[in-house]
Design an enzyme around this catalytic site. Sequence first.
Site, PDB file in Angstrom:
ATOM      1  N   TYR A  53       0.688  -1.395   0.230  1.00 22.36           N
ATOM      2  CA  TYR A  53      -0.001   0.275  -0.192  1.00 22.36           C
ATOM      3  C   TYR A  53       0.853   1.771  -0.021  1.00 22.36           C
ATOM      4  O   TYR A  53       2.014   1.464   0.380  1.00 22.36           O
ATOM      5  CB  TYR A  53      -0.726   0.103   1.075  1.00 22.36           C
ATOM      6  CG  TYR A  53      -2.517  -0.055   0.901  1.00 22.36           C
ATOM      7  CD1 TYR A  53      -3.194   0.918   0.120  1.00 22.36           C
ATOM      8  CD2 TYR A  53      -2.732  -1.025   0.907  1.00 22.36           C
ATOM      9  CE1 TYR A  53      -4.099   1.152  -0.607  1.00 22.36           C
ATOM     10  CE2 TYR A  53      -3.934  -1.762   0.428  1.00 22.36           C
ATOM     11  CZ  TYR A  53      -4.744  -0.287   0.008  1.00 22.36           C
ATOM     12  OH  TYR A  53      -6.616  -0.791  -0.604  1.00 22.36           O
ATOM     13  N   GLU A  55      -0.752   4.559  -0.473  1.00 21.58           N
ATOM     14  CA  GLU A  55      -1.604   5.760  -0.253  1.00 21.58           C
ATOM     15  C   GLU A  55      -0.543   7.606  -0.408  1.00 21.58           C
ATOM     16  O   GLU A  55      -0.294   7.657   0.812  1.00 21.58           O
ATOM     17  CB  GLU A  55      -2.696   5.821   0.228  1.00 21.58           C
ATOM     18  CG  GLU A  55      -3.404   4.950  -0.119  1.00 21.58           C
ATOM     19  CD  GLU A  55      -4.663   5.290   0.912  1.00 21.58           C
ATOM     20  OE1 GLU A  55      -4.675   5.849   1.722  1.00 21.58           O
ATOM     21  OE2 GLU A  55      -5.579   4.537   0.122  1.00 21.58           O
ATOM     22  N   ASP A 199      -6.917  13.214 -25.216  1.00 18.11           N
ATOM     23  CA  ASP A 199      -6.601  12.516 -24.509  1.00 18.11           C
ATOM     24  C   ASP A 199      -6.414  11.358 -25.546  1.00 18.11           C
ATOM     25  O   ASP A 199      -6.395  10.364 -26.837  1.00 18.11           O
ATOM     26  CB  ASP A 199      -8.544  11.681 -24.079  1.00 18.11           C
ATOM     27  CG  ASP A 199      -8.683  10.396 -23.541  1.00 18.11           C
ATOM     28  OD1 ASP A 199      -7.225   9.889 -23.726  1.00 18.11           O
ATOM     29  OD2 ASP A 199      -9.048  10.080 -23.369  1.00 18.11           O
ATOM     30  N   THR A 225      -3.195   6.187 -21.435  1.00 23.49           N
ATOM     31  CA  THR A 225      -3.854   4.701 -20.778  1.00 23.49           C
ATOM     32  C   THR A 225      -1.928   4.375 -21.514  1.00 23.49           C
ATOM     33  O   THR A 225      -1.732   5.238 -22.062  1.00 23.49           O
ATOM     34  CB  THR A 225      -4.761   3.387 -21.729  1.00 23.49           C
ATOM     35  OG1 THR A 225      -4.205   3.426 -22.854  1.00 23.49           O
ATOM     36  CG2 THR A 225      -6.151   3.831 -22.265  1.00 23.49           C
ATOM     37  N   LYS A 228      -2.322   0.698 -24.335  1.00 21.33           N
ATOM     38  CA  LYS A 228      -2.323   0.611 -25.859  1.00 21.33           C
ATOM     39  C   LYS A 228      -0.968   0.397 -27.270  1.00 21.33           C
ATOM     40  O   LYS A 228       0.027  -0.168 -26.347  1.00 21.33           O
ATOM     41  CB  LYS A 228      -3.563   1.548 -26.107  1.00 21.33           C
ATOM     42  CG  LYS A 228      -5.191   1.366 -25.469  1.00 21.33           C
ATOM     43  CD  LYS A 228      -6.095   2.061 -25.498  1.00 21.33           C
ATOM     44  CE  LYS A 228      -7.034   1.931 -24.793  1.00 21.33           C
ATOM     45  NZ  LYS A 228      -8.284   3.321 -25.090  1.00 21.33           N
ATOM     46  N   ARG A 234      -1.695  -2.629 -18.290  1.00 23.88           N
ATOM     47  CA  ARG A 234      -3.404  -2.134 -18.342  1.00 23.88           C
ATOM     48  C   ARG A 234      -2.936  -0.716 -16.672  1.00 23.88           C
ATOM     49  O   ARG A 234      -2.953  -1.010 -15.777  1.00 23.88           O
ATOM     50  CB  ARG A 234      -4.647  -2.586 -17.743  1.00 23.88           C
ATOM     51  CG  ARG A 234      -4.639  -3.849 -18.475  1.00 23.88           C
ATOM     52  CD  ARG A 234      -6.226  -4.355 -18.275  1.00 23.88           C
ATOM     53  NE  ARG A 234      -6.876  -3.478 -19.144  1.00 23.88           N
ATOM     54  CZ  ARG A 234      -6.740  -3.928 -20.322  1.00 23.88           C
ATOM     55  NH1 ARG A 234      -5.991  -4.802 -20.873  1.00 23.88           N
ATOM     56  NH2 ARG A 234      -7.563  -3.027 -21.223  1.00 23.88           N
TER      57      ARG A 234
HETATM   58  C1  PLP Z   1      -8.778   2.997 -24.338  1.00 22.79           C
HETATM   59  C2  PLP Z   1      -9.271   4.565 -23.673  1.00 22.79           C
HETATM   60  C3  PLP Z   1      -9.964   5.593 -22.279  1.00 22.79           C
HETATM   61  C4  PLP Z   1      -9.959   4.832 -21.450  1.00 22.79           C
HETATM   62  O1  PLP Z   1      -9.612   3.592 -21.058  1.00 22.79           O
HETATM   63  P1  PLP Z   1      -9.526   2.931 -19.590  1.00 22.79           P
HETATM   64  O2  PLP Z   1      -8.384   2.258 -19.645  1.00 22.79           O
HETATM   65  O3  PLP Z   1     -10.400   1.184 -21.171  1.00 22.79           O
HETATM   66  O4  PLP Z   1     -10.529   2.746 -18.637  1.00 22.79           O
HETATM   67  C5  PLP Z   1      -9.965   6.916 -22.529  1.00 22.79           C
HETATM   68  N1  PLP Z   1      -9.688   7.591 -23.828  1.00 22.79           N
HETATM   69  C6  PLP Z   1      -9.776   7.199 -25.057  1.00 22.79           C
HETATM   70  C7  PLP Z   1      -9.847   7.942 -26.364  1.00 22.79           C
HETATM   71  C8  PLP Z   1      -9.950   5.314 -25.251  1.00 22.79           C
HETATM   72  O5  PLP Z   1      -9.502   5.200 -26.202  1.00 22.79           O
END
Ligand code: PLP
Length: 422
Positions: A53, A55, A199, A225, A228, A234
């Site tokens: 932990y 925090e 994003d 993220t 990807k 993740r």
């Molecule tokens: C995949 C994605 C997310 C969210 O990601 P998670 O890890 O699945 O919560 C947010 N914004 C965009 C544009 C995405 O493609």
Amino acid sequence: MPNKALKLYDPQIYELIRQEKTRQSGCLRLIPSENYVSKAVMEATGSCLTNKYAEGYPGKRYYEGQQVTDLIETVAIERGKKIFNAEHCNVQAYSGSVANLAAYNGLIKPGDTIMGLSLTDGGHLTHGWKVSITSRIYNAVYYKVRPDTGRMDYNEIEDLAKKYKPKLIISGATAYPREIDFEIFGSIAKKVGAYHVSDIAHISGLVVAGIHKSPVPYSDVVSTTTHKTLRGPRGGMLLSKAEHAERIDRAVFPGQQGGPHMHTMAAIAVALAEADTPEFIAYANQIVKNSKRLAEKLMEYGFNLVSGGTDNHLILIDLRNKGISGKKYAKALDRARIVSNYNTVPGDTAPPANPSGLRMGTPAITSRGMKEDEMDIIASFMNRVAENIDNENEIEQIGKEVLLLCSRFPIPEHFIIQSKES
Ligand SMILES: *Cc1c(COP(=O)(O)O)cnc(C)c1O
């Protein structure tokens, strides 16, 4: 022997993981948000750090025993700042969705207006879509892409921004095959006095490699993220201007989360080191080369692509001229060991649960080492599935050929990215 204890203690879960590993190896994984991580990332993810932990933030924790965790988080933060050339970096968000929520929570108040790309046109749920908590906390309005070109129309987006006067504008997408002009988004946001959150969940690997222009100079906060195209575990990451550092950190913890996932954070640090290598830049370039080649070949087979092609890792097929629904095609492809996802296309009149499009991408197959020649083969497989959509024998035959192709490109569970120094 890996997973020996798991096999002994829980043969049921062991067996299911083994099956999933076999599945990941024996199919063409074309879901654009998926990838294969390196052995080093996998090892950090499966480490003793899951026991701890932590925090708070380095030097300001609420529990003792942070001699090592403080160092790990500091390394992850410094690597994130370096690779994205950002003033501030937060590596605690559990995933992309909560990273986005923290970006909004850090900058604006409940009830304020946010403006993002409509989900049906390629936006993410968390960009204020109806079923997302983001639309209940904030007053969400949307911009769309032009149905005729499949592209964002920045003049139209500016007009909408002037009309709705959002406090925060979100750029970035989950199903948009073209490069996004984050600089224009930044200037639109400035004109209407809105914050700009970009994003880059999907494209962060392409940004790191310099293939797409970085949004960092034009955004108040950048959310991504880590799993990807960045090819880490993740997780989520937030990059921001120094002036927003404290608000963003507080929005993540204690605003939304408790203890950070230290095993994930260590693996993010590893992935960031891997991404800071010439090998990764070559990988990211190959992702786009593969995507463009696949797009070209699909068009030769008469597939209509949204926007007529791609600048990034993903392709959106508009199946309306083929007379097949996205769902039917995705399911037939899956039976042929080609895994993608059905998706809405701009101007779709079909419902999101059974839309007219198919979304696919090249990050995972590129990690396996596939190149242009393999894209030609994959396009021909995809065409055969479309032409034999109700012919199970042919689909099974294609599946066998896919398996053969996969066997030539073993899953990179043992691939090791050379460090810069070595
Ligand atoms: C995949 C994605 C997310 C969210 O990601 P998670 O890890 O699945 O919560 C947010 N914004 C965009 C544009 C995405 O493609």
